[in-house]
Design an enzyme around this catalytic site. Sequence first.
Site, PDB file in Angstrom:
ATOM      1  N   HIS A  88       3.380 -17.787  -4.567  1.00  0.00           N
ATOM      2  CA  HIS A  88       4.297 -18.855  -4.149  1.00  0.00           C
ATOM      3  C   HIS A  88       5.672 -18.321  -3.727  1.00  0.00           C
ATOM      4  O   HIS A  88       6.174 -17.338  -4.267  1.00  0.00           O
ATOM      5  CB  HIS A  88       4.492 -19.862  -5.294  1.00  0.00           C
ATOM      6  CG  HIS A  88       5.140 -19.249  -6.509  1.00  0.00           C
ATOM      7  ND1 HIS A  88       6.498 -19.179  -6.666  1.00  0.00           N
ATOM      8  CD2 HIS A  88       4.597 -18.656  -7.594  1.00  0.00           C
ATOM      9  CE1 HIS A  88       6.784 -18.584  -7.798  1.00  0.00           C
ATOM     10  NE2 HIS A  88       5.638 -18.244  -8.393  1.00  0.00           N
ATOM     11  N   HIS A 128       1.421  -5.524   7.025  1.00  0.00           N
ATOM     12  CA  HIS A 128       0.021  -5.433   6.635  1.00  0.00           C
ATOM     13  C   HIS A 128      -0.052  -5.366   5.105  1.00  0.00           C
ATOM     14  O   HIS A 128       0.491  -4.439   4.502  1.00  0.00           O
ATOM     15  CB  HIS A 128      -0.618  -4.172   7.248  1.00  0.00           C
ATOM     16  CG  HIS A 128      -2.056  -3.991   6.879  1.00  0.00           C
ATOM     17  ND1 HIS A 128      -2.781  -2.894   7.249  1.00  0.00           N
ATOM     18  CD2 HIS A 128      -2.936  -4.773   6.178  1.00  0.00           C
ATOM     19  CE1 HIS A 128      -4.019  -2.988   6.799  1.00  0.00           C
ATOM     20  NE2 HIS A 128      -4.138  -4.119   6.139  1.00  0.00           N
TER      21      HIS A 128
HETATM   22  C1  LIG Z   1      -9.805  -2.648   5.530  1.00  0.00           C
HETATM   23  C2  LIG Z   1      -8.956  -1.399   5.421  1.00  0.00           C
HETATM   24  O1  LIG Z   1      -9.440  -0.304   5.265  1.00  0.00           O
HETATM   25  S1  LIG Z   1      -7.267  -1.597   5.528  1.00  0.00           S
HETATM   26  C3  LIG Z   1      -6.567   0.018   5.207  1.00  0.00           C
HETATM   27  C4  LIG Z   1      -6.385   0.289   3.732  1.00  0.00           C
HETATM   28  N1  LIG Z   1      -5.750   1.583   3.570  1.00  0.00           N
HETATM   29  C5  LIG Z   1      -4.660   1.762   2.837  1.00  0.00           C
HETATM   30  O2  LIG Z   1      -4.166   0.869   2.198  1.00  0.00           O
HETATM   31  C6  LIG Z   1      -4.081   3.160   2.902  1.00  0.00           C
HETATM   32  C7  LIG Z   1      -3.986   3.807   1.538  1.00  0.00           C
HETATM   33  N2  LIG Z   1      -3.397   5.100   1.717  1.00  0.00           N
HETATM   34  C8  LIG Z   1      -2.365   5.529   0.997  1.00  0.00           C
HETATM   35  O3  LIG Z   1      -1.891   4.887   0.069  1.00  0.00           O
HETATM   36  C9  LIG Z   1      -1.835   6.892   1.419  1.00  0.00           C
HETATM   37  O4  LIG Z   1      -1.637   7.643   0.250  1.00  0.00           O
HETATM   38  C10 LIG Z   1      -0.555   6.794   2.222  1.00  0.00           C
HETATM   39  C11 LIG Z   1      -0.817   6.026   3.523  1.00  0.00           C
HETATM   40  C12 LIG Z   1       0.567   6.080   1.474  1.00  0.00           C
HETATM   41  C13 LIG Z   1      -0.172   8.245   2.484  1.00  0.00           C
HETATM   42  O5  LIG Z   1       0.920   8.313   3.314  1.00  0.00           O
HETATM   43  P1  LIG Z   1       1.412   9.724   3.810  1.00  0.00           P
HETATM   44  O6  LIG Z   1       2.627   9.464   4.635  1.00  0.00           O
HETATM   45  O7  LIG Z   1       0.300  10.478   4.454  1.00  0.00           O
HETATM   46  O8  LIG Z   1       1.835  10.394   2.440  1.00  0.00           O
HETATM   47  P2  LIG Z   1       1.800  11.923   2.038  1.00  0.00           P
HETATM   48  O9  LIG Z   1       0.402  12.408   2.029  1.00  0.00           O
HETATM   49  O10 LIG Z   1       2.808  12.639   2.892  1.00  0.00           O
HETATM   50  O11 LIG Z   1       2.305  11.876   0.542  1.00  0.00           O
HETATM   51  C14 LIG Z   1       3.647  11.999   0.140  1.00  0.00           C
HETATM   52  C15 LIG Z   1       3.653  12.125  -1.352  1.00  0.00           C
HETATM   53  O12 LIG Z   1       3.187  10.908  -1.946  1.00  0.00           O
HETATM   54  C16 LIG Z   1       2.052  11.155  -2.787  1.00  0.00           C
HETATM   55  N3  LIG Z   1       1.131  10.020  -2.630  1.00  0.00           N
HETATM   56  C17 LIG Z   1       0.546   9.585  -1.490  1.00  0.00           C
HETATM   57  N4  LIG Z   1      -0.188   8.493  -1.758  1.00  0.00           N
HETATM   58  C18 LIG Z   1      -0.048   8.244  -3.086  1.00  0.00           C
HETATM   59  C19 LIG Z   1      -0.583   7.255  -3.950  1.00  0.00           C
HETATM   60  N5  LIG Z   1      -1.374   6.280  -3.482  1.00  0.00           N
HETATM   61  N6  LIG Z   1      -0.220   7.280  -5.254  1.00  0.00           N
HETATM   62  C20 LIG Z   1       0.577   8.259  -5.731  1.00  0.00           C
HETATM   63  N7  LIG Z   1       1.112   9.229  -4.951  1.00  0.00           N
HETATM   64  C21 LIG Z   1       0.791   9.218  -3.656  1.00  0.00           C
HETATM   65  C22 LIG Z   1       1.456  12.447  -2.255  1.00  0.00           C
HETATM   66  O13 LIG Z   1       0.681  13.076  -3.240  1.00  0.00           O
HETATM   67  C23 LIG Z   1       2.713  13.199  -1.905  1.00  0.00           C
HETATM   68  O14 LIG Z   1       3.291  13.638  -3.111  1.00  0.00           O
HETATM   69  P3  LIG Z   1       4.069  15.058  -3.209  1.00  0.00           P
HETATM   70  O15 LIG Z   1       5.191  14.963  -2.209  1.00  0.00           O
HETATM   71  O16 LIG Z   1       4.500  15.098  -4.618  1.00  0.00           O
HETATM   72  O17 LIG Z   1       3.048  16.081  -2.822  1.00  0.00           O
END
Ligand SMILES: CC(=O)SCCNC(=O)CCNC(=O)[C@H](O)C(C)(C)COP(=O)(O)OP(=O)(O)OC[C@H]1O[C@@H](n2cnc3c(N)ncnc32)[C@H](O)[C@@H]1OP(=O)(O)O
Length: 212
Positions: free
Chosen positions: A135, A144
Amino acid sequence: MSGLLILGAGGLGKVIAEIAVLMGKWERIAFLDDRVELKEVMGFPVIGKLTDLDSYIKDYNNAFVAIGHNHTRLMWLQLIGISGFIIPALIHPLSIVSKFSSIGEGTAVMAGAVINTDATIGRGCIINTCASIDHDCTLEDGIHVSPGARVSGTVNIGRCSWVCVGSTIANDIRIGSHVIVAAGAVVVRNVPDNVMVAGVPAMLKKVIAVRN
Ligand SMILES: CC(=O)SCCNC(=O)CCNC(=O)[C@H](O)C(C)(C)COP(=O)(O)OP(=O)(O)OC[C@H]1O[C@@H](n2cnc3c(N)ncnc32)[C@H](O)[C@@H]1OP(=O)(O)O
């Protein structure tokens, strides 16, 4: 009855086409996609590239942008508006959308999603499978909210932010623009613009360079 042109024939485009079929409002559905070798998806024709848009307005008076990248989706949303297409919201019949909420044009609400009372969802947003927006939330344009993410009550989210799969946002939080809330994060404090946060509780991971 009229026609619906879907820009983008990837995974998102396919889900959008299925919602459009279930809504039963359009007698013709077709895709535009820049992969010229692609001729047909799910039985629907791929009739041209995105830049061919204007040649199809007579047969397909509605258009919907099914491009996952938030900023790119908003750019094409603006272009289809300029071209004179009607821009519907695509709402899965098995989602729950409060009649006291508002959903902007070009926004998709997927199966199992819940949008609760007095929530305001902007243009060109994706509220993905089984995500919930509670809400009094306000989501600006081009956001997104990925599958299974939970947005509690009275949360504000800025333009083009991405709330990743399975993340949780506590109530009364302000998330800035161009923010990424990483998968599984639990946000309990306000988040400024242009950053990625991750973890439980969510902490700043990096600053995001914004392309405008
Ligand atoms: C229907 C569908 O499929 S819709 C699509 C659904 N997909 C999603 O929601 C995407 C999920 N993906 C994520 O969460 C990915 O981790 C992203 C997109 C956030 C990664 O983004 P990037 O810019 O590539 O992050 P990057 O790999 O540079 O990570 C940066 C730091 O964050 C950390 N990190 C990245 N994701 C996470 C996470 N989910 N939890 C904790 N830490 C994380 C990495 O380990 C890294 O840490 P470090 O600097 O200590 O090594």
